[in-house]
Enzyme design. Structure first.
Site, short mmCIF file in Angstrom:
data_model
loop_
_atom_site.label_atom_id
_atom_site.label_comp_id
_atom_site.label_asym_id
_atom_site.label_seq_id
_atom_site.Cartn_x
_atom_site.Cartn_y
_atom_site.Cartn_z
CB VAL A 158 7.86 -0.32 8.53
CG1 VAL A 158 7.90 1.20 8.47
CG2 VAL A 158 7.15 -0.80 9.79
CE LYS A 159 5.68 0.85 -0.66
NZ LYS A 159 4.40 1.01 -1.38
CG LEU A 160 10.97 3.26 6.40
CD1 LEU A 160 12.34 3.02 7.03
CD2 LEU A 160 10.17 4.24 7.25
CB THR A 201 -0.91 0.06 1.25
OG1 THR A 201 -0.09 0.30 2.40
CG2 THR A 201 -1.67 -1.23 1.45
CB ALA A 245 1.66 -0.36 6.55
#
Ligand code: E4P
Length: 223
Positions: free
Chosen positions: A91-93, A27, A65
């Site tokens: 965790v998307k960074l 996402t 996310a």
């Protein structure tokens, strides 16, 4: 190569998960905003958390996310909150200086990180060195500016193999089924794509025609 859906839409995930081929979901803030705007619902922390948990339950695999903070310490705090929601959360960074710092901190805590918005092999190298579990080169957005998204993916896959880096490549910003075939041939670990592209992977006019003929012929003689 695993197949992920690039969406925050629960119905889309439910439909493709039922095929038995869905590996995970990615996402981003745009995709989440699209779902909540369509529902006409104001986004609150509680609603976002519940929505991400629902995605995780349906996906049955990793769910990226994305944080919306831009400063490292705030990214780390947001990342910890996201990771605590469900074991599937990755965790998307963004691949920025602050993103690298946050990636190092979160991965040191055992939280899986997907470094996004990757447009060069060197960005992927930095992300891998910062402890990322995944890097996401954006094929379609590179093609959109008349560069070669396939070449970007080829360099990253080769670099990771040559350097023996412990990171998985997610071919992202997929625009059409041909991108998926190219990503698989180039050795991407995962391709993440919109619902429409996922559906288009299955479609072939000769399959439809062939099935129609089989059924017509069977009708003539069936016991
Ligand atoms: C990656 O995970 C992103 O969500 C996504 O693939 C971006 O694709 P777009 O260029 O279609 O927005």
């Amino acid at each position: 190569m695993e197949l992920y859906l690039d969406t925050a839409d629960l119905e889309e995930i439910r439909e493709i998960a039922a095929w038995g081929v869905l590996g995970g979901v990615t996402t981003n803030p745009t995709l989440v905003a699209k779902v909540f705007s369509a529902k006409g619902e104001r986004l609150t922390e509680e609603r976002l958390s519940a929505h991400l948990k629902a995605i995780c339950e349906l996906a049955g695999g990793p769910v990226s996310a994305e944080v919306t903070a831009l400063e490292a310490q705030a990214m780390v705090e947001e990342g910890r909150r996201l990771a605590a929601l469900h074991p599937h959360i990755v965790v998307k960074l963004p691949t920025t200086e602050e993103g690298l710092k946050a990636c190092r901190a979160l991965s040191a805590e055992g939280i899986r990180v997907n470094m996004t918005l990757i447009f060069s092999a060197n960005q992927a190298l930095l992300a891998a060195r910062a402890g990322a579990s995944y890097v996401s080169p954006f094929l379609g957005r590179v093609d959109d500016i008349s560069w070669d998204g396939g070449e970007l993916l080829r360099e990253i896959v080769e670099m990771i193999q040559v350097q023996d880096l412990p990171v998985r490549v997610i071919a992202a910003s997929i625009r059409h089924p041909r991108h998926v075939t190219e990503a698989a041939l180039l050795g991407a670990d995962i391709a993440t794509m919109p619902h429409a592209v996922f559906k288009a992977l299955l479609k072939h006019p000769l399959t439809d025609l062939g099935l129609k003929r089989f059924m017509e012929d069977w009708e003539k003689v069936k016991p």
